[in-house]
Design a protein around this motif. Sequence first.
Motif, PDB file in Angstrom:
ATOM      1  N   TRP A  15       1.770   6.191 -18.465  1.00 12.71           N
ATOM      2  CA  TRP A  15       1.063   4.913 -18.513  1.00 12.71           C
ATOM      3  C   TRP A  15       1.840   3.845 -17.736  1.00 12.71           C
ATOM      4  CZ3 TRP A  15      -3.708   3.741 -19.907  1.00 12.71           C
ATOM      5  CH2 TRP A  15      -4.399   4.621 -20.750  1.00 12.71           C
ATOM      6  N   GLY A  16       3.161   3.871 -17.879  1.00  9.32           N
ATOM      7  CA  GLY A  16       3.995   2.880 -17.195  1.00  9.32           C
ATOM      8  C   GLY A  16       3.863   2.997 -15.687  1.00  9.32           C
ATOM      9  N   VAL A  17       3.934   4.233 -15.183  1.00 12.43           N
ATOM     10  CA  VAL A  17       3.784   4.435 -13.737  1.00 12.43           C
ATOM     11  C   VAL A  17       2.396   3.980 -13.300  1.00 12.43           C
ATOM     12  CG1 VAL A  17       3.749   6.141 -11.888  1.00 12.43           C
ATOM     13  CG2 VAL A  17       5.414   6.347 -13.734  1.00 12.43           C
ATOM     14  N   GLY A  18       1.381   4.318 -14.125  1.00 13.76           N
ATOM     15  CA  GLY A  18       0.010   3.914 -13.810  1.00 13.76           C
ATOM     16  C   GLY A  18      -0.122   2.396 -13.756  1.00 13.76           C
ATOM     17  N   LEU A  19       0.494   1.703 -14.716  1.00 13.95           N
ATOM     18  CA  LEU A  19       0.417   0.236 -14.743  1.00 13.95           C
ATOM     19  C   LEU A  19       1.100  -0.366 -13.516  1.00 13.95           C
ATOM     20  CD1 LEU A  19       1.063  -0.789 -18.454  1.00 13.95           C
ATOM     21  CD2 LEU A  19      -0.904  -1.399 -17.042  1.00 13.95           C
ATOM     22  N   MET A  20       2.231   0.240 -13.132  1.00 21.66           N
ATOM     23  CA  MET A  20       2.922  -0.271 -11.935  1.00 21.66           C
ATOM     24  C   MET A  20       2.030  -0.142 -10.713  1.00 21.66           C
ATOM     25  SD  MET A  20       6.941   0.695 -12.193  1.00 21.66           S
ATOM     26  CE  MET A  20       7.100   2.107 -13.245  1.00 21.66           C
ATOM     27  N   ALA A  21       1.416   1.045 -10.556  1.00 31.96           N
ATOM     28  CA  ALA A  21       0.544   1.265  -9.401  1.00 31.96           C
ATOM     29  C   ALA A  21      -0.656   0.324  -9.464  1.00 31.96           C
ATOM     30  CB  ALA A  21       0.090   2.721  -9.350  1.00 31.96           C
ATOM     31  N   ALA A  78       0.838  -1.198   0.000  1.00 29.87           N
ATOM     32  CA  ALA A  78       0.000   0.000   0.000  1.00 29.87           C
ATOM     33  C   ALA A  78       0.875   1.250   0.000  1.00 29.87           C
ATOM     34  CB  ALA A  78      -0.931  -0.009   1.217  1.00 29.87           C
ATOM     35  N   ALA A  79       1.912   1.255   0.845  1.00 30.64           N
ATOM     36  CA  ALA A  79       2.793   2.425   0.894  1.00 30.64           C
ATOM     37  C   ALA A  79       3.454   2.647  -0.456  1.00 30.64           C
ATOM     38  CB  ALA A  79       3.859   2.223   1.975  1.00 30.64           C
ATOM     39  N   TRP A  80       3.870   1.554  -1.093  1.00 27.98           N
ATOM     40  CA  TRP A  80       4.540   1.671  -2.381  1.00 27.98           C
ATOM     41  C   TRP A  80       3.584   2.198  -3.458  1.00 27.98           C
ATOM     42  CZ3 TRP A  80       3.788  -0.852  -7.115  1.00 27.98           C
ATOM     43  CH2 TRP A  80       4.795  -0.644  -8.056  1.00 27.98           C
ATOM     44  N   ILE A  81       2.331   1.729  -3.416  1.00 30.88           N
ATOM     45  CA  ILE A  81       1.347   2.209  -4.395  1.00 30.88           C
ATOM     46  C   ILE A  81       1.138   3.711  -4.214  1.00 30.88           C
ATOM     47  CG2 ILE A  81      -1.060   2.078  -5.140  1.00 30.88           C
ATOM     48  CD1 ILE A  81      -1.023  -0.855  -4.112  1.00 30.88           C
ATOM     49  N   PHE A  82       0.964   4.139  -2.966  1.00 31.29           N
ATOM     50  CA  PHE A  82       0.751   5.565  -2.709  1.00 31.29           C
ATOM     51  C   PHE A  82       1.947   6.387  -3.183  1.00 31.29           C
ATOM     52  CE2 PHE A  82      -2.206   4.197   0.862  1.00 31.29           C
ATOM     53  CZ  PHE A  82      -3.347   4.573   0.176  1.00 31.29           C
ATOM     54  N   LEU A  83       3.156   5.893  -2.903  1.00 29.36           N
ATOM     55  CA  LEU A  83       4.352   6.614  -3.349  1.00 29.36           C
ATOM     56  C   LEU A  83       4.403   6.692  -4.874  1.00 29.36           C
ATOM     57  CD1 LEU A  83       7.346   5.477  -1.112  1.00 29.36           C
ATOM     58  CD2 LEU A  83       6.497   7.788  -1.433  1.00 29.36           C
ATOM     59  N   SER A  84       4.057   5.570  -5.533  1.00 29.77           N
ATOM     60  CA  SER A  84       4.073   5.562  -6.996  1.00 29.77           C
ATOM     61  C   SER A  84       3.117   6.616  -7.538  1.00 29.77           C
ATOM     62  CB  SER A  84       3.653   4.195  -7.542  1.00 29.77           C
ATOM     63  OG  SER A  84       4.460   3.194  -7.017  1.00 29.77           O
ATOM     64  N   ILE A  85       1.888   6.646  -6.992  1.00 25.62           N
ATOM     65  CA  ILE A  85       0.898   7.618  -7.476  1.00 25.62           C
ATOM     66  C   ILE A  85       1.387   9.033  -7.184  1.00 25.62           C
ATOM     67  CG2 ILE A  85      -1.470   8.444  -7.230  1.00 25.62           C
ATOM     68  CD1 ILE A  85      -2.282   5.566  -6.556  1.00 25.62           C
ATOM     69  N   GLY A  86       1.924   9.243  -5.979  1.00 21.95           N
ATOM     70  CA  GLY A  86       2.400  10.571  -5.611  1.00 21.95           C
ATOM     71  C   GLY A  86       3.526  11.039  -6.523  1.00 21.95           C
ATOM     72  N   ILE A  87       4.503  10.176  -6.763  1.00 20.33           N
ATOM     73  CA  ILE A  87       5.631  10.558  -7.617  1.00 20.33           C
ATOM     74  C   ILE A  87       5.145  10.752  -9.050  1.00 20.33           C
ATOM     75  CG2 ILE A  87       7.847   9.787  -8.551  1.00 20.33           C
ATOM     76  CD1 ILE A  87       8.308   8.293  -5.929  1.00 20.33           C
ATOM     77  N   GLY A  88       4.247   9.855  -9.495  1.00 22.60           N
ATOM     78  CA  GLY A  88       3.697   9.985 -10.851  1.00 22.60           C
ATOM     79  C   GLY A  88       2.984  11.314 -11.038  1.00 22.60           C
ATOM     80  N   LEU A  89       2.148  11.697 -10.065  1.00 21.01           N
ATOM     81  CA  LEU A  89       1.454  12.983 -10.138  1.00 21.01           C
ATOM     82  C   LEU A  89       2.461  14.133 -10.189  1.00 21.01           C
ATOM     83  CD1 LEU A  89      -1.518  12.682  -7.603  1.00 21.01           C
ATOM     84  CD2 LEU A  89      -1.687  12.951 -10.073  1.00 21.01           C
ATOM     85  N   GLY A  90       3.507  14.033  -9.370  1.00 22.45           N
ATOM     86  CA  GLY A  90       4.522  15.085  -9.331  1.00 22.45           C
ATOM     87  C   GLY A  90       5.243  15.201 -10.669  1.00 22.45           C
ATOM     88  N   ALA A  91       5.569  14.053 -11.265  1.00 18.46           N
ATOM     89  CA  ALA A  91       6.278  14.068 -12.544  1.00 18.46           C
ATOM     90  C   ALA A  91       5.376  14.641 -13.634  1.00 18.46           C
ATOM     91  CB  ALA A  91       6.728  12.653 -12.915  1.00 18.46           C
ATOM     92  N   TYR A  92       4.096  14.235 -13.612  1.00 17.66           N
ATOM     93  CA  TYR A  92       3.153  14.720 -14.605  1.00 17.66           C
ATOM     94  C   TYR A  92       2.965  16.234 -14.451  1.00 17.66           C
ATOM     95  CZ  TYR A  92      -0.954  14.868 -17.596  1.00 17.66           C
ATOM     96  OH  TYR A  92      -1.830  15.156 -18.606  1.00 17.66           O
ATOM     97  N   TRP A  93       2.884  16.664 -13.217  1.00 20.70           N
ATOM     98  CA  TRP A  93       2.741  18.097 -12.945  1.00 20.70           C
ATOM     99  C   TRP A  93       3.961  18.862 -13.467  1.00 20.70           C
ATOM    100  CZ3 TRP A  93       6.126  20.816  -9.740  1.00 20.70           C
ATOM    101  CH2 TRP A  93       5.791  22.149  -9.512  1.00 20.70           C
ATOM    102  N   ALA A  94       5.158  18.360 -13.167  1.00 21.91           N
ATOM    103  CA  ALA A  94       6.374  19.036 -13.628  1.00 21.91           C
ATOM    104  C   ALA A  94       6.371  19.117 -15.149  1.00 21.91           C
ATOM    105  CB  ALA A  94       7.617  18.282 -13.151  1.00 21.91           C
TER     106      ALA A  94
END
Lengths: 665, 142
Positions: free
Chosen positions: A626-632, A212-228
């Motif tokens: 998409w890759g980050v999304g698939l991982m999560a 669960a922690a890893w999924i949340f981190l993946s989504i958080g980092i993915g959102l940050g990367a997409y935002w950047a």
Amino acid sequence: MSVELGHFAAILAFALALAQAGLGIFAARRGAGAQAGVSRLAEAAFLLVAVAFASLAAAYIRSDFSVANVAANSHVAKPLLYKIAGTWGNHEGSMLLWCLIAAGFAACAAWFGGSMSPSLRARAIGVQGAVSALSLGYMLFTSNPFARLNPAPGSGADLNPLLQDPALAFHPPFLYLGYVGLSFAYSLALAGMIEGRTDAAWARQMRPWALAAWIFLSIGIGLGAYWAYYELGWGGWWFWDPVENASFMPWLAALALIHSASAAEKRGALAQSTVLLAITGFCLSILGTFLVRSGAITSVHAFALDPERGLVLLGLMAVAAIAGFGLYAWRSGNNDAPPAPFAIVSRESALIVNNLFLGVAAATVLFGTIYPLILEAVNGGQISVGPPYFNATFAPLMSMAFLALPVAPLLAWKRAALAPILQQLSVLAALCLAIGALTLAAFGAPIWTAIGAGLGAWLVLGTLYELLQRGNWRAGPGVFWRRLRARPASAWGMTLAHIGAGVFLLGATIETGMRLEATISLGIGESAAFYGRSVRLEAVEQGSGPNYALERGTVTIEKDQRVLAQLKPERRFYPVAGMPTSEVGIGNRGFSDLYVALGEPNAGADGVRRWTLRVYWNPLIDLVFWGVGLMALGGLVSLTERRLRIGAPAGRRKSAPASAPVAAE
Amino acid sequence: MGALTGLLMGVALVASLPDPAQEARARNLEREIRCVQCVAEPIAQSNAPIALDMRRILRDQIAAGASDNEVRAFFADRYGEGVLYRPRLNLQSWALWAFPFVLLAAIIGFLAQRAKARAAAPLTVEDAQAEAALAALETRQE
């Protein structure tokens, strides 16, 4: 609800968390009463922190500028979403969010942790109580978000405009859910060591929380990367900035942790490294928060800086590390579960290789991030460690891990034969080499882009091959279908996540290596060529949003008289904060993007007003996200595993073989 | 593709180099050199006036025939080593560059050592228990 009520609730929660820690850690074996008491304390502490959080959020929604924190970070004209997001868009408020999540995980363990043995659960909640108490204490004594201002100002200073964005409104909560989620993995590791039982049953409890922690981190980092990517206007999505690295290190540790825990759960192997990774992961989370909050390292993303309070965070990390590693040094010999033996060629060994590369990669990111600090402290030397260093070290390390990845799931546990697997995969390997060579020859990509593309294909195809193999596809579609239906959710999750890693790698390397870019300056009606396309600035209009002024360009991109995209990049100015931001225009074509950022206007020598435009062609950029999304998603699917939710009756299963010899006598 | 950004009417802020290979080198180097006025950005990303100047100087250097390392040295001499995002290998930075390889080698060495120790003592716990049981049985028979 006044913030004083919230302040009072937070103080009360602090006291309850201390009681939760004491009772949980020291009285866990005192029977069901004490164990239930720990759970009730955790629930109560969570409710109280929730009240504290709600009171601050309410002050933000009301724009109550007599609260210092609201006055410093909010404004009446701000849209409601960003008023709420303002609650955690600053140091004090984000610490309150941290406390809320820490207490929340303890409460979740009380509500959903029924599959744990009662004493393990009580101890884990107890250690989590200590984490909550330290966080609440840090917040109350150094970063009080409830302080009042007298006299109250009539208006607020506004939230950093860069943060006024939908993706970034939800980026911090996800990141914190990940960081603090790792705190519960830490608590479970310490509880397991106190129990003296870091066995398969314990690892089975560890896995869902770490996942669960890893999924949340993946989504958080993915959102940050997409935002950047769409907000900063540089065409990139990852800059190896210290703040990005700060979130990436715990992600890598959590990734190693879930792999390690799966070996520990299924085979009783790697229990020691599971414990160590859980401790390391949480320490890296605190270190990440320290790097972001303290300003010890210059970063473009550092939003709230305070060196002194940062140092206290470093102290808290030291406490967590000393408690964790100290307990490990003291108790690791006490583990009553003997390590399960395995041969050098086996799935266990493959997972050790995975941990090896992830661990060295994480350590390299850490070392590179803090090296300028170390050097300056040692001899005052000034150097910068940037993307070229990380690309030159991190990429080869991960490439070696990726090379081994498709082989690992094909290996049997305990003892495996490597040669037949390599033989099976040889056709696939040749195909991937061809893909790499094609990228090199046909598209003129740099050599490392070709390697990345070949490796990406290797991950995707290798993972699909494993799926075919598991389904015994040669036996016909009926067998294949039956086998796949019987495949457990965690295996499907692994397949999805590994394909996601390949898709990500394809996008990341091709986008980075083959991106086209140009900075041009155009007046209205003027056009310029961009790699066989033409870019025309049609118009620039002025306007205003709820709390900002804007300038919006209309840019047409054509190829052979055919319009490829009409984009509307914006430049915004937030008068309250006195800051400009940009909203880039993105034209999606397949998985690739045409991308235009509008810059500042300048009067040229001929007196014509021209706007600076940054134009990019980002090939296959969408595959990154998409890759980050698939991982999560893979993580989520794995989390639905029935075994994890119900939990095997570990105690009974263990006692069965132990009683057998007695009966035999 | 491959054609450079020719300009019809617009004005490029920093004129591209006519040789595509040189321009590609310039773009790579732009990402390795820090804008000295900015917080933490390479000159490729910054719109600060000094970053534009640095991008121009960089292209002048390449056009004059400087190698990548000569360009790096040029900027490091003027602005200090901190201007380079790819630290040059020297006394200040050898530890940084050696770290990943030393760590990897050290851990592999440790794992190999442990595997060897395990191979030298092939007795697993189950084996040990079985042997102990056998021994106990034999003692009883005597």
